[in-house]
Design a protein around this motif. Sequence first.
Motif, mmCIF file in Angstrom:
data_model
loop_
_atom_site.group_PDB
_atom_site.id
_atom_site.type_symbol
_atom_site.label_atom_id
_atom_site.label_comp_id
_atom_site.label_asym_id
_atom_site.label_seq_id
_atom_site.Cartn_x
_atom_site.Cartn_y
_atom_site.Cartn_z
ATOM 1 N N ILE A 85 0.842 -1.190 0.000
ATOM 2 C CA ILE A 85 0.000 0.000 0.000
ATOM 3 C C ILE A 85 0.884 1.248 0.000
ATOM 4 C CG2 ILE A 85 -1.954 1.148 1.101
ATOM 5 C CD1 ILE A 85 -2.298 -1.449 2.791
ATOM 6 N N PHE A 87 0.421 5.093 0.673
ATOM 7 C CA PHE A 87 -0.587 6.013 1.198
ATOM 8 C C PHE A 87 -0.407 7.413 0.634
ATOM 9 C CE2 PHE A 87 -0.123 2.643 4.316
ATOM 10 C CZ PHE A 87 -1.451 2.267 4.481
ATOM 11 N N GLN A 88 -1.513 8.139 0.695
ATOM 12 C CA GLN A 88 -1.491 9.509 0.192
ATOM 13 C C GLN A 88 -0.491 10.341 0.985
ATOM 14 O OE1 GLN A 88 -5.333 11.279 0.267
ATOM 15 N NE2 GLN A 88 -4.642 13.147 -0.738
ATOM 16 N N ARG A 89 -0.559 10.181 2.312
ATOM 17 C CA ARG A 89 0.453 10.826 3.149
ATOM 18 C C ARG A 89 1.524 9.800 3.434
ATOM 19 N NH1 ARG A 89 -1.389 14.324 7.868
ATOM 20 N NH2 ARG A 89 0.000 13.031 9.126
ATOM 21 N N TYR A 91 3.932 7.740 5.595
ATOM 22 C CA TYR A 91 4.118 7.336 6.992
ATOM 23 C C TYR A 91 5.338 6.446 7.104
ATOM 24 C CZ TYR A 91 -0.742 8.749 7.624
ATOM 25 O OH TYR A 91 -1.899 9.456 7.685
ATOM 26 N N PHE A 92 6.162 6.742 8.093
ATOM 27 C CA PHE A 92 7.327 5.894 8.345
ATOM 28 C C PHE A 92 7.489 5.692 9.839
ATOM 29 C CE2 PHE A 92 8.249 8.880 4.873
ATOM 30 C CZ PHE A 92 8.222 7.986 3.806
ATOM 31 N N ILE A 93 8.432 4.792 10.186
ATOM 32 C CA ILE A 93 8.853 4.710 11.591
ATOM 33 C C ILE A 93 9.920 5.785 11.763
ATOM 34 C CG2 ILE A 93 9.738 3.210 13.420
ATOM 35 C CD1 ILE A 93 7.158 2.170 12.136
ATOM 36 N N LYS A 94 9.545 6.821 12.495
ATOM 37 C CA LYS A 94 10.364 8.047 12.507
ATOM 38 C C LYS A 94 11.758 7.851 13.082
ATOM 39 C CE LYS A 94 6.370 10.943 13.187
ATOM 40 N NZ LYS A 94 5.592 10.567 14.345
ATOM 41 N N SER A 95 11.870 6.952 14.053
ATOM 42 C CA SER A 95 13.165 6.844 14.732
ATOM 43 C C SER A 95 14.162 5.995 13.947
ATOM 44 C CB SER A 95 12.967 6.260 16.124
ATOM 45 O OG SER A 95 12.217 5.071 16.026
ATOM 46 N N ASN A 101 13.746 1.163 7.806
ATOM 47 C CA ASN A 101 12.326 1.127 7.483
ATOM 48 C C ASN A 101 12.025 0.050 6.448
ATOM 49 O OD1 ASN A 101 10.148 3.198 8.450
ATOM 50 N ND2 ASN A 101 12.107 4.258 8.586
ATOM 51 N N ILE A 104 12.383 -3.485 8.018
ATOM 52 C CA ILE A 104 11.302 -3.900 8.905
ATOM 53 C C ILE A 104 10.090 -4.315 8.060
ATOM 54 C CG2 ILE A 104 10.000 -1.759 9.396
ATOM 55 C CD1 ILE A 104 10.298 -2.522 12.355
ATOM 56 N N ARG A 105 9.925 -3.618 6.935
ATOM 57 C CA ARG A 105 8.838 -3.991 6.020
ATOM 58 C C ARG A 105 9.077 -5.407 5.476
ATOM 59 N NH1 ARG A 105 5.045 -5.622 4.430
ATOM 60 N NH2 ARG A 105 3.640 -4.982 2.764
ATOM 61 N N LEU A 108 8.584 -8.087 8.304
ATOM 62 C CA LEU A 108 7.202 -8.351 8.682
ATOM 63 C C LEU A 108 6.422 -9.062 7.579
ATOM 64 C CD1 LEU A 108 6.354 -5.123 10.689
ATOM 65 C CD2 LEU A 108 6.471 -7.447 11.577
ATOM 66 N N LEU A 150 8.557 1.143 0.024
ATOM 67 C CA LEU A 150 7.934 0.366 1.089
ATOM 68 C C LEU A 150 6.708 -0.407 0.595
ATOM 69 C CD1 LEU A 150 8.223 2.957 3.982
ATOM 70 C CD2 LEU A 150 9.257 0.681 3.946
#
Lengths: 210, 385
Positions: A85, A87-89, A91-95, A101, A104-105, A108, A150
């Motif tokens: 997916i 997304f329009q905005r 999103y990540f894991i900020k730290s 990132n 981790i994708r 999982l 991602l």
Amino acid sequence: MIRTTSLRFTYQNTKTNTFYFPDIDLSFEQNALILGPSGVGKTTLLHLMAGLLIPKKGNVFIGNTCVHQLTRNQLNNFRGKHIGIIFQRTYFIKSLTLLENLRIREKLSKKTTDPNRRRQLLEQLELTEVRNKKVHELSEGQRQRLSIALGVIHKPKVILADEPTSNLDDKNCEKVISLLKKEAQICKSNLVIITHDQRVKLHFNKHIIL
Amino acid sequence: MNTLLSILLLTLSILLATFVLQISKQLNHHLEKNSKPFDMVIGAKGSPLQLVLSAILHIDNPTGNISLDEALRISKNPMIKEAILVSYGDNYRGYRILGTSDEYVRKYGATLKEGKLNTKNFEAVFGAEVAKKLNLNIGSSFVSSHGLIQNEIEAHDEKPFVMTGILAPTGTVVDQLIITNLESIWKVHEHENEHIEYKKHKEEHKEITALLLNFRNPIGALQLSRSINKDSSLQAALPKFEIDRLLKFLGIGFQAINGIAMAILLVAGLSIFISLIKTVRERKHELALLRTYGATNFQLLKLVFLEALFLSLIGFVLGWFWGRVSILLFSNLASDTYKYHLEISSPNMQEFLILIIVIFMTILAVIFASYSLFKLNISKILADA
């Protein structure tokens, strides 16, 4: 291959009417645009296809799997493995860094990780140089490309993109669309984009209008 | 901010709990170890606890003096295994000078580290701690002063003592004492008696402060204590009994502080819970994203749990550390006031138990917080652009 059959959805706690979605039937490696004005349920349809929302009626088939008959955990697994997916905005894991990132994708998705795939993808998306940067240090364009990475790193069967070009200028819009198409081809997956962006229309034959 | 507060609260409660545990444990140990060598103390009438505190632990004033004759008469009782006479009432720079026999030092298992034991009058051996604090050399002389508190006015200038030896550390009251023979104590005070007309009878009127006894069997102790308390002008006190009584009084104080520590621990648990809920709320985007990546609820729960556990462990370790630092600070204070110092010990079973409680509390907090985690509406969170 992705197919939807007589999908209906109603949001709880709201007075909006039931959404009735037209059936979608995409053959192998076929791409499609979902078009329509705001409020018509484009994102809702995308989330139904991704298994993030449960339809009131109807079903979604990806490959041979009947998505909405899976148990909660099966659905999580299936989504991790076979759906990407964007997304329009963004999103990540900020730290974490860009590379972390991505990893981790991959982890999982529970698929075997392929360092070559990661390297090639970073190369194609021009992210190799910044792979060890924290996500907040990335430019807007780099973030957009990371969110594409991602969505496709794990070679999903279906790539779902929600307004991927809405904030981009003409040049970047072209770039993102061609990247998405290219990645869909590499992954041998169906690419479904929802948009109201006129610029995107020319690149796809199949239009589904809500 | 919230996270910091949770850690702080946890640190504080662990600090208090471990501090109180250590103090009560070490105090128990200290009192037991020091009162163990003797079954009974006989001294002047007064408070039995005071008698034990002064004659055995050397922290209180004596109840008075008793006559040497009477003490010797009692010690001839066949039920008594051994009897040690002690006489005190003077000090050197705040350290008590105890007139007694070599037996006393032996009862506490003290051995000579340097020099030799006192054999003649006005010779003294120093306990390990006194020697260290006063930094005196063997052979040097010193002048005792009257009373148990340091003073220069009532110094017995004309009768200086000589330091002949230093005892090895024992971890008992002996470390804090200057030990000489009974004769020296009497001789120091002779001039006081000179003013009084008893001079020529002084042999008959010699006094000591207390008599320390051991019995052949416990029944003997009970019998003698009953007869002494009833029929004589003396009083008999059983150290074990008095110490138990004292610990019971102190126990209430320890329990109160422990109660406060538990209350803070509870607040700390609550604050961990609140901070977890906040974490879930603040990072709902990340958690929702991980769900779309294929993470199960259980995996997310594990993530949140690890974070909470991390906080708890930091809090515990900090609390434990500062607890020990507090013991150290308190020890410095106590060694000045009570001539007694606390040890810094490694973690023990009780503290391990506290750690288990903390971990259990964390698990509980995570279980409560998991409700808000499972309730996350992924679609809504990710669609709200």
